[in-house]
Scaffold this motif. Structure first.
Motif, PDB file in Angstrom:
ATOM      1  N   ALA A  52     -11.699  40.489  83.397  1.00 50.68           N
ATOM      2  CA  ALA A  52     -11.342  39.969  84.716  1.00 50.68           C
ATOM      3  C   ALA A  52     -12.538  39.252  85.333  1.00 50.68           C
ATOM      4  O   ALA A  52     -12.390  38.192  85.969  1.00 50.68           O
ATOM      5  N   GLU A  53     -13.743  39.795  85.120  1.00 51.00           N
ATOM      6  CA  GLU A  53     -14.943  39.158  85.653  1.00 51.00           C
ATOM      7  C   GLU A  53     -15.259  37.870  84.900  1.00 51.00           C
ATOM      8  O   GLU A  53     -15.646  36.855  85.502  1.00 51.00           O
ATOM      9  N   VAL A  54     -15.082  37.877  83.567  1.00 49.68           N
ATOM     10  CA  VAL A  54     -15.294  36.666  82.773  1.00 49.68           C
ATOM     11  C   VAL A  54     -14.372  35.539  83.268  1.00 49.68           C
ATOM     12  O   VAL A  54     -14.807  34.399  83.470  1.00 49.68           O
ATOM     13  N   ALA A  55     -13.099  35.868  83.456  1.00 52.38           N
ATOM     14  CA  ALA A  55     -12.124  34.868  83.908  1.00 52.38           C
ATOM     15  C   ALA A  55     -12.436  34.404  85.328  1.00 52.38           C
ATOM     16  O   ALA A  55     -12.302  33.215  85.647  1.00 52.38           O
ATOM     17  N   HIS A  56     -12.869  35.327  86.178  1.00 45.78           N
ATOM     18  CA  HIS A  56     -13.192  34.966  87.564  1.00 45.78           C
ATOM     19  C   HIS A  56     -14.341  33.964  87.605  1.00 45.78           C
ATOM     20  O   HIS A  56     -14.305  32.996  88.385  1.00 45.78           O
ATOM     21  N   GLU A  57     -15.347  34.182  86.765  1.00 44.59           N
ATOM     22  CA  GLU A  57     -16.471  33.248  86.712  1.00 44.59           C
ATOM     23  C   GLU A  57     -15.992  31.846  86.331  1.00 44.59           C
ATOM     24  O   GLU A  57     -16.432  30.845  86.921  1.00 44.59           O
ATOM     25  N   ALA A  58     -15.095  31.777  85.345  1.00 46.09           N
ATOM     26  CA  ALA A  58     -14.592  30.471  84.903  1.00 46.09           C
ATOM     27  C   ALA A  58     -13.709  29.819  85.963  1.00 46.09           C
ATOM     28  O   ALA A  58     -13.763  28.596  86.166  1.00 46.09           O
ATOM     29  N   GLN A  59     -12.904  30.612  86.639  1.00 50.34           N
ATOM     30  CA  GLN A  59     -12.023  30.067  87.672  1.00 50.34           C
ATOM     31  C   GLN A  59     -12.799  29.632  88.908  1.00 50.34           C
ATOM     32  O   GLN A  59     -12.317  28.794  89.685  1.00 50.34           O
ATOM     33  N   SER A  60     -14.005  30.176  89.086  1.00 48.66           N
ATOM     34  CA  SER A  60     -14.793  29.867  90.279  1.00 48.66           C
ATOM     35  C   SER A  60     -15.623  28.606  90.136  1.00 48.66           C
ATOM     36  O   SER A  60     -16.210  28.133  91.125  1.00 48.66           O
ATOM     37  N   VAL A  61     -15.709  28.063  88.924  1.00 47.70           N
ATOM     38  CA  VAL A  61     -16.481  26.836  88.720  1.00 47.70           C
ATOM     39  C   VAL A  61     -15.804  25.676  89.454  1.00 47.70           C
ATOM     40  O   VAL A  61     -14.601  25.442  89.289  1.00 47.70           O
ATOM     41  N   ARG A  62     -16.567  24.973  90.263  1.00 49.64           N
ATOM     42  CA  ARG A  62     -16.012  23.819  90.981  1.00 49.64           C
ATOM     43  C   ARG A  62     -15.736  22.697  89.987  1.00 49.64           C
ATOM     44  O   ARG A  62     -16.597  22.342  89.175  1.00 49.64           O
ATOM     45  N   LEU A  63     -14.536  22.146  90.035  1.00 46.50           N
ATOM     46  CA  LEU A  63     -14.189  21.079  89.108  1.00 46.50           C
ATOM     47  C   LEU A  63     -15.033  19.839  89.380  1.00 46.50           C
ATOM     48  O   LEU A  63     -15.051  19.308  90.494  1.00 46.50           O
ATOM     49  N   ASP A  64     -15.734  19.398  88.356  1.00 43.03           N
ATOM     50  CA  ASP A  64     -16.594  18.225  88.435  1.00 43.03           C
ATOM     51  C   ASP A  64     -16.526  17.539  87.075  1.00 43.03           C
ATOM     52  O   ASP A  64     -17.121  17.998  86.109  1.00 43.03           O
ATOM     53  N   TYR A  65     -15.767  16.439  87.008  1.00 47.23           N
ATOM     54  CA  TYR A  65     -15.582  15.764  85.729  1.00 47.23           C
ATOM     55  C   TYR A  65     -15.644  14.253  85.914  1.00 47.23           C
ATOM     56  O   TYR A  65     -15.476  13.721  87.016  1.00 47.23           O
ATOM     57  N   HIS A  66     -15.885  13.588  84.800  1.00 48.68           N
ATOM     58  CA  HIS A  66     -15.971  12.128  84.822  1.00 48.68           C
ATOM     59  C   HIS A  66     -15.297  11.571  83.579  1.00 48.68           C
ATOM     60  O   HIS A  66     -15.586  12.004  82.462  1.00 48.68           O
ATOM     61  N   ARG A  67     -14.387  10.611  83.759  1.00 45.94           N
ATOM     62  CA  ARG A  67     -13.728   9.921  82.659  1.00 45.94           C
ATOM     63  C   ARG A  67     -14.290   8.522  82.503  1.00 45.94           C
ATOM     64  O   ARG A  67     -14.615   7.853  83.484  1.00 45.94           O
ATOM     65  N   SER A  68     -14.378   8.058  81.271  1.00 44.15           N
ATOM     66  CA  SER A  68     -14.937   6.732  81.019  1.00 44.15           C
ATOM     67  C   SER A  68     -14.001   5.607  81.446  1.00 44.15           C
ATOM     68  O   SER A  68     -14.437   4.490  81.712  1.00 44.15           O
ATOM     69  N   LEU A  69     -12.687   5.886  81.450  1.00 43.52           N
ATOM     70  CA  LEU A  69     -11.667   4.901  81.823  1.00 43.52           C
ATOM     71  C   LEU A  69     -11.675   3.682  80.896  1.00 43.52           C
ATOM     72  O   LEU A  69     -11.405   2.553  81.315  1.00 43.52           O
ATOM     73  N   ARG A  70     -11.994   3.938  79.639  1.00 44.48           N
ATOM     74  CA  ARG A  70     -11.903   2.884  78.619  1.00 44.48           C
ATOM     75  C   ARG A  70     -11.557   3.548  77.286  1.00 44.48           C
ATOM     76  O   ARG A  70     -11.670   4.762  77.145  1.00 44.48           O
TER      77      ARG A  70
END
Length: 297
Positions: free
Chosen positions: A17-35
């Motif tokens: 539960a703690e492992v999953a909580h850590e992953a769910q708490s990560v703020r989404l920050d992503y970048h796509r190349s769009l090509r």
């Protein structure tokens, strides 16, 4: 559930539960190349990078049919090793989006053959908190959230799929990530580990654990304790989403009886596919896994 081969720790659910909580708490920050970054008939393949646990930047690729909107999608998880999976007919499916990434911070298309000196099976194996596979499955959990956030993907229809290490991590993600709604796991690793270590641990990469056990004080006790949290049989008992699991009759690495124990532990809807095959991709996985995901997403 009659043969788990090792005892599940009393705090197994609390730990995960703690492992999953850590992953769910990560703020989404992503970048796509769009090509288009990789040629593949029928798909646009873009580079996609995202931030995961420990502020680790993960590099991967996102594939989707031209003009896709709200299609089912799956995370395509690599087998053991430090190389990236290249986009192909196994890592994409007609009518699906897919996201694959390098679990070790290498480039999205990084290629590298396995050698024991670059192995990581025993990294942090002295404790479940430091074992490398804790971080790797968290990358998968964060990656599933990133895939879910893409406009081409239906946020309610995200699956996990892979072979060997990728299959094991897919089952673990299915057990602990609320994003994952179905799993296709071909020849999943790390099942019934107490038995595996005593039977065929002369082969690398599994022998990396034996080498660690031999040089570390109280190595065998530490490793068996750590593995009890990660054994895919134990993980399967918590994977309630529809799950396809395959075995190879000629597989020397993930034996059919190990896969049987994993399948027996699954509490929800599941299918057990057997291939007259070794530990390798089988062409029928392409259609079998697509059909399974279509039926359950």
């Amino acid at each position: 559930m009659s043969q788990l081969f090792s005892t599940m720790p009393e705090d197994f659910d609390e730990f995960w539960a703690e492992v999953a909580h850590e992953a769910q708490s990560v703020r989404l920050d992503y970048h796509r190349s769009l090509r288009k970054d990789f040629p593949l008939d029928g798909f646009v393949v873009e580079r996609l990078e995202f931030t995961s646990v420990g502020n680790r930047r993960i590099s991967g690729w996102f594939a989707y049919p031209e003009g896709a909107r709200r299609l089912p999608g799956f995370v395509w998880i690599p087998p053991y090793g430090r190389e990236s999976l290249l986009p192909n007919s196994y890592g994409t499916r007609e009518g699906f989006t897919s996201l694959s990434f390098n679990l070790h911070g290498e480039d999205a298309f990084h290629q590298e053959k396995y050698v024991p000196a670059r192995g990581y099976f025993a990294e942090g194996a002295g404790s479940p908190q430091t074992f490398v596979f804790k971080t790797l499955v968290q990358h998968v959990m964060v990656g599933a959230r990133v895939l879910q956030a893409q406009i081409e993907t239906d946020e309610d229809k995200v699956a996990a799929m892979g072979m060997s290490q990728g299959a094991g991590l897919a089952i673990w993600a299915g057990a602990h990530s609320p994003v994952i709604k179905a799993v296709a796991a071909d020849m999943p690793f790390l099942g019934s580990m107490t038995t595996a270590l005593g039977r065929n641990a002369y082969r690398y990469p599994l022998k990396e654990l034996v080498d660690f056990m031999e040089r570390e004080p109280l190595g065998p006790e530490k490793v068996r304790h750590t593995l009890s949290y990660f054994d895919t049989v134990h993980q399967a008992s918590r994977c309630k989403v529809p799950t396809l699991v395959s075995a190879g009759l000629k597989d020397p690495s993930v034996r059919p009886e190990t896969v049987e124990a994993i399948v027996a532990a699954l509490p929800g809807e599941h299918r057990h596919v057997i291939y007259d095959w070794g530990h390798d991709w089988h062409p029928e996985m392409i259609g079998n896994n697509r059909d399974w995901l279509l039926a359950h997403l």
